[in-house]
Design an enzyme around this catalytic site. Structure first.
Site, PDB file in Angstrom:
ATOM      1  N   ASP A 184      31.412 -21.722  31.839  1.00 37.23           N
ATOM      2  CA  ASP A 184      31.416 -20.950  30.923  1.00 37.23           C
ATOM      3  C   ASP A 184      32.551 -20.908  29.921  1.00 37.23           C
ATOM      4  O   ASP A 184      32.982 -20.041  29.370  1.00 37.23           O
ATOM      5  CB  ASP A 184      31.546 -19.428  31.416  1.00 37.23           C
ATOM      6  CG  ASP A 184      31.159 -18.385  30.283  1.00 37.23           C
ATOM      7  OD1 ASP A 184      30.257 -18.731  29.434  1.00 37.23           O
ATOM      8  OD2 ASP A 184      31.544 -17.157  30.423  1.00 37.23           O
ATOM      9  N   GLY A 205      34.696  -5.323  28.381  1.00 39.41           N
ATOM     10  CA  GLY A 205      33.221  -6.016  28.360  1.00 39.41           C
ATOM     11  C   GLY A 205      32.174  -5.410  29.080  1.00 39.41           C
ATOM     12  O   GLY A 205      32.571  -4.053  29.646  1.00 39.41           O
ATOM     13  N   LYS A 214      42.219  -7.680  35.345  1.00 40.03           N
ATOM     14  CA  LYS A 214      40.859  -7.207  35.224  1.00 40.03           C
ATOM     15  C   LYS A 214      40.333  -6.276  36.054  1.00 40.03           C
ATOM     16  O   LYS A 214      40.554  -6.572  37.270  1.00 40.03           O
ATOM     17  CB  LYS A 214      39.941  -8.576  35.319  1.00 40.03           C
ATOM     18  CG  LYS A 214      38.439  -8.282  35.157  1.00 40.03           C
ATOM     19  CD  LYS A 214      37.825  -9.771  35.315  1.00 40.03           C
ATOM     20  CE  LYS A 214      38.064 -10.824  34.443  1.00 40.03           C
ATOM     21  NZ  LYS A 214      36.961 -11.745  34.736  1.00 40.03           N
ATOM     22  N   VAL A 259      40.262  -5.009  30.862  1.00 40.11           N
ATOM     23  CA  VAL A 259      41.432  -6.065  30.868  1.00 40.11           C
ATOM     24  C   VAL A 259      42.666  -5.224  30.491  1.00 40.11           C
ATOM     25  O   VAL A 259      42.655  -4.944  29.333  1.00 40.11           O
ATOM     26  CB  VAL A 259      41.330  -7.389  30.171  1.00 40.11           C
ATOM     27  CG1 VAL A 259      42.489  -8.176  30.442  1.00 40.11           C
ATOM     28  CG2 VAL A 259      39.963  -8.231  30.813  1.00 40.11           C
TER      29      VAL A 259
END
Length: 415
Positions: A125, A13, A32, A18
């Site tokens: 989230d 991202g 991560k 990851v």
């Protein structure tokens, strides 16, 4: 990273990547790693907060914390690896969930969020991409935006909004502070709406337009396609006013009512949800071309039919003196053993076991066994010496399957 060996990249991202990792003891983990280009004091502080959040919460529906180092040159965080797609990918691949399974999902996630809230935390989230449909049920991941409800410390500037607009509560999108547990209730409602319809409460061409729709009190969420039995519950969870939304306990009770109205218990619905998502995953044709290979079943189990990848390999003959062997057991002919002719339908031929110490050609009823026609091969393999034992190795078919796996993985390796 730390004591974790990185085996391959499984996601990326804007902030980092990851990796599938493995601990010294062989425990799989999702690791991560923050990108060097975005490592600064603020990102380290936010990453350290995520680590503290994961150390605080636990539960069977939360991906467990395994290790982290926010002060490393490249900050990293290791959590439990969940072997399954996220809810967004599952719905896009297989379509919406039936209402009873969506209700089971809602009850599971609402209960998990209740445990998070009991620790004084908000997820902030929750979305389909942050719910993994694992082999033992759904699990919530990514607490990077989680916040302590009683904290006076904020990592965002005034009027700065962070999160995913399509699942964001109106007060969160408007920058209202402090936030309450109702923001996760709204996000869970948006997630369940997507699970049963494939769309979100508000959709538009740009994130800015989505923010406008979410914060506008006059724009109702799009509930088209929602099953009637779920419509009242989802309408309440997606209410514009936070005070009008049900609590997570009420969400669990509402989901139970939907399930019980269809003559099912909540535990049964949960098992069906897991079986449904896991079964569809095994039946799908992998998009990366990797074949699905099942482990050999125990000898007392009924073997599953082999995948239709081409003509079947002739099976190895089973000697008359050998114990019964399951077709799932990987057995290869001993050197020099004759092949068994396949049946007319293309399946491997079957060799009938004949008792020893019986004169050749005799049958139990005393009749003589008919000789095979000149143009046909004998149905049984010639007897082998009694002292010889069949050698147990991988079959030709198993070796070919392994070779296909190696070739497919090599072709799709990310690095």
């Amino acid at each position: 990273m730390g004591d974790f060996e990185l085996l391959g990249r499984i996601g990326q991202g804007g902030m980092g990547q990851v990796f599938l990792g493995e601990s010294l003891g062989g425990e799989p983990a999702a690791v991560k790693v923050i990108k060097p280009s975005v490592v600064d004091s603020e990102s380290r502080q936010r990453f350290a907060q995520e680590i503290e959040v994961l150390k605080t919460i636990w539960g069977p529906r939360i991906a467990a914390f395994l290790g982290a180092d926010a002060e490393a040159e490249q900050p990293w965080l290791a959590t439990e690896y969940v072997d399954g797609p996220d809810l967004a990918k599952h719905v896009k691949t297989h379509g919406p969930l039936p209402s009873v399974l969506a209700a089971a999902l809602g009850a599971v996630l609402a209960e998990a969020l209740s445990a998070v809230h009991a620790q004084g935390l908000l997820h902030r989230d929750l979305k389909p991409a942050n719910v993994l449909m694992g082999p033992n049920g759904p699990k919530i991941i990514d607490f990077g935006l989680a916040a302590f409800t009683d904290s006076n410390v904020s990592l965002t500037a005034p009027h700065q909004v962070v999160g995913t607009p399509i699942c964001m509560a109106p007060e969160q999108a408007a920058g209202v502070k402090p936030l309450t547990a109702a923001v996760d209730v709204y996000a869970l409602g948006a997630l369940l709406l997507f699970a049963v319809t494939g769309h979100y409460p508000h959709e538009a061409a740009t994130p800015y337009m989505v923010f406008h729709l979410v914060t506008d009190p006059g724009t109702a969420p799009d509930l088209s396609g929602v099953p009637k039995e779920l419509e009242p519950l989802l309408a309440g969870m997606l209410a514009h006013d936070a005070a009008g939304r049900p609590s997570l306990t009420e969400v669990v009770q509402g989901c139970r009512s939907v399930i019980e109205a269809q003559g099912m218990k909540i535990a049964q619905a949960r098992r069906r949800l897991t079986a449904h998502t896991a079964g569809q995953r095994h039946r799908e044709s992998p998009s990366d071309g990797l074949p699905t290979v099942a482990w050999p079943a125990p000898t007392h189990d009924t073997p599953a039919p082999a995948p239709e990848t081409g003509p079947a390999e002739p099976a190895a003959p089973v000697p008359a003196y050998a114990p019964p062997v399951s077709p799932a057991t990987l057995v290869e002919d001993a050197p020099g053993a004759p092949a068994v002719p396949p049946a007319h339908d293309g399946s491997p031929g079957v060799v009938p076991a004949e008792p020893r110490n019986r004169p050749d050609g005799d049958r139990p009823d005393g009749a003589r066994r008919a000789r095979p026609a000149p143009d046909r091969r004998p149905p049984a393999a010639p007897p082998r010496p009694k002292a010889a034992a069949p050698s147990l190795r991988h079959s030709v078919q198993a070796r070919r399957t392994a070779e296909r796996l190696r070739t497919a993985y090599a072709a799709k390796a990310p690095f």
